[in-house]
Design a protein around this motif. Sequence first.
Motif, PDB file in Angstrom:
ATOM      1  N   GLU A   1      14.843 -42.240 -35.654  1.00 49.98           N
ATOM      2  CA  GLU A   1      15.750 -42.521 -36.762  1.00 49.98           C
ATOM      3  C   GLU A   1      17.150 -41.975 -36.490  1.00 49.98           C
ATOM      4  OE1 GLU A   1      13.905 -40.937 -40.230  1.00 49.98           O
ATOM      5  OE2 GLU A   1      12.496 -42.624 -40.458  1.00 49.98           O
TER       6      GLU A   1
ATOM      7  N   LEU B   1      17.903 -32.641 -34.795  1.00 52.27           N
ATOM      8  CA  LEU B   1      16.483 -32.949 -34.918  1.00 52.27           C
ATOM      9  C   LEU B   1      15.707 -31.762 -35.485  1.00 52.27           C
ATOM     10  CD1 LEU B   1      14.134 -34.881 -34.341  1.00 52.27           C
ATOM     11  CD2 LEU B   1      14.045 -33.959 -32.015  1.00 52.27           C
TER      12      LEU B   1
ATOM     13  N   GLU C   1      14.175 -31.221 -43.947  1.00 54.41           N
ATOM     14  CA  GLU C   1      13.817 -32.463 -44.622  1.00 54.41           C
ATOM     15  C   GLU C   1      12.308 -32.594 -44.783  1.00 54.41           C
ATOM     16  OE1 GLU C   1      14.419 -37.312 -44.315  1.00 54.41           O
ATOM     17  OE2 GLU C   1      14.388 -36.102 -42.485  1.00 54.41           O
ATOM     18  N   LEU C   2      11.577 -32.312 -43.697  1.00 54.71           N
ATOM     19  CA  LEU C   2      10.125 -32.510 -43.707  1.00 54.71           C
ATOM     20  C   LEU C   2       9.351 -31.230 -43.968  1.00 54.71           C
ATOM     21  CD1 LEU C   2       9.857 -34.936 -40.653  1.00 54.71           C
ATOM     22  CD2 LEU C   2      10.112 -35.495 -43.069  1.00 54.71           C
TER      23      LEU C   2
ATOM     24  N   ARG D   1       9.161 -39.869 -34.792  1.00 52.14           N
ATOM     25  CA  ARG D   1       9.739 -40.774 -35.786  1.00 52.14           C
ATOM     26  C   ARG D   1      11.150 -40.333 -36.161  1.00 52.14           C
ATOM     27  NH1 ARG D   1      10.623 -40.877 -41.007  1.00 52.14           N
ATOM     28  NH2 ARG D   1       9.673 -38.824 -41.302  1.00 52.14           N
ATOM     29  N   GLU D   2      11.335 -39.019 -36.371  1.00 50.94           N
ATOM     30  CA  GLU D   2      12.649 -38.508 -36.749  1.00 50.94           C
ATOM     31  C   GLU D   2      13.652 -38.695 -35.613  1.00 50.94           C
ATOM     32  OE1 GLU D   2      15.032 -37.291 -39.699  1.00 50.94           O
ATOM     33  OE2 GLU D   2      12.833 -37.396 -39.913  1.00 50.94           O
ATOM     34  N   GLN D   3      13.196 -38.536 -34.396  1.00 44.18           N
ATOM     35  CA  GLN D   3      14.060 -38.718 -33.232  1.00 44.18           C
ATOM     36  C   GLN D   3      14.545 -40.162 -33.135  1.00 44.18           C
ATOM     37  OE1 GLN D   3      12.146 -37.583 -29.532  1.00 44.18           O
ATOM     38  NE2 GLN D   3      14.020 -36.627 -28.806  1.00 44.18           N
TER      39      GLN D   3
ATOM     40  N   GLU E   1      20.725 -40.741 -41.539  1.00 42.01           N
ATOM     41  CA  GLU E   1      20.220 -39.390 -41.290  1.00 42.01           C
ATOM     42  C   GLU E   1      21.293 -38.347 -41.595  1.00 42.01           C
ATOM     43  OE1 GLU E   1      16.902 -38.440 -40.162  1.00 42.01           O
ATOM     44  OE2 GLU E   1      16.775 -40.412 -41.079  1.00 42.01           O
TER      45      GLU E   1
ATOM     46  N   GLU F   1       5.706 -36.928 -36.403  1.00 38.74           N
ATOM     47  CA  GLU F   1       6.906 -36.873 -37.236  1.00 38.74           C
ATOM     48  C   GLU F   1       8.148 -36.587 -36.396  1.00 38.74           C
ATOM     49  OE1 GLU F   1       7.244 -37.617 -40.434  1.00 38.74           O
ATOM     50  OE2 GLU F   1       5.142 -38.212 -40.403  1.00 38.74           O
TER      51      GLU F   1
ATOM     52  N   MET G   1      16.384 -31.431 -39.255  1.00 32.72           N
ATOM     53  CA  MET G   1      15.700 -32.420 -40.084  1.00 32.72           C
ATOM     54  C   MET G   1      14.208 -32.119 -40.175  1.00 32.72           C
ATOM     55  SD  MET G   1      18.203 -34.187 -41.070  1.00 32.72           S
ATOM     56  CE  MET G   1      17.434 -35.570 -41.909  1.00 32.72           C
ATOM     57  N   MET G   2      13.606 -31.669 -39.088  1.00 36.30           N
ATOM     58  CA  MET G   2      12.173 -31.353 -39.113  1.00 36.30           C
ATOM     59  C   MET G   2      11.884 -30.206 -40.070  1.00 36.30           C
ATOM     60  SD  MET G   2      10.550 -33.485 -37.211  1.00 36.30           S
ATOM     61  CE  MET G   2       8.977 -32.649 -37.033  1.00 36.30           C
TER      62      MET G   2
ATOM     63  N   GLU H   1      21.418 -37.814 -45.200  1.00 37.32           N
ATOM     64  CA  GLU H   1      20.288 -36.994 -45.655  1.00 37.32           C
ATOM     65  C   GLU H   1      20.576 -35.510 -45.467  1.00 37.32           C
ATOM     66  OE1 GLU H   1      16.942 -38.478 -43.527  1.00 37.32           O
ATOM     67  OE2 GLU H   1      16.634 -40.174 -44.875  1.00 37.32           O
TER      68      GLU H   1
END
Length: 242
Positions: free
Chosen positions: A96, A137, A144-145, A92-94, A104, A89, A140-141, A107
Amino acid sequence: MDDSGKQKLLLDDHKERHFTAGEIVRDIIIGVSDGLTVPFALAAGLSGANASSSIILTAGIAEVAAGAISMGLGGYLAAKSEADHYMRELKREQEEIITVPDIEAAEIGEILVQYGLEPHEYAPVVNALRRRPQAWLDFMMKFELGLEKPDPRRAVQSAFTIALAYVLGGLVPLIPYMLLPRAAEALIASVVLTLVALLIFGYGKGCFTGNRPLRSALQTALIGALASAAAFALAKAVQSIP
């Protein structure tokens, strides 16, 4: 003194005490609870089949060894899978953030809106994070996740903790069979000793997890008693088959 200096003084004066060893406690609970109930149920079942104390003890120790290896391996694989999932993940986030930064950034706004912030309030935060890719990053980790960066030593620690807890818990119901040659007497002593251990363990578990300790103690003891009673009844039923 500026505001940042005042905030630092306030934080230095205020030390919060939070329990942060939740993963270790979880591993101990898993190991001890299984260690107390599974060998206990095995010993009770063999006692129901009129096996001798030496046979029950041999089978019990073999089960504790196998169970500790199995449980430890399970803990290792579970923690390793969590770490692998986090790294997938993260990558993938990096990607994006590099390929679709505007999406992003939008978001980030969606996340902050959930906390009641208006666009004019969260816009500076979004812009600040866009200037700091690593902080962006990490944000978001986490938000978001909902993923926290795992400890790289977590898999080995989990395996060792669960296995050791299983051994310590599993030896408790077997102690009477080490001391008493007659299986019937050892079974009664094992029942008493294991129920006491389950009550103590359940009470401690309730204190650590925030549940009512007395209720946790009774619940843990009841589950262990039901497991061993089922094994004992099954052994008797198999023995009665002609």
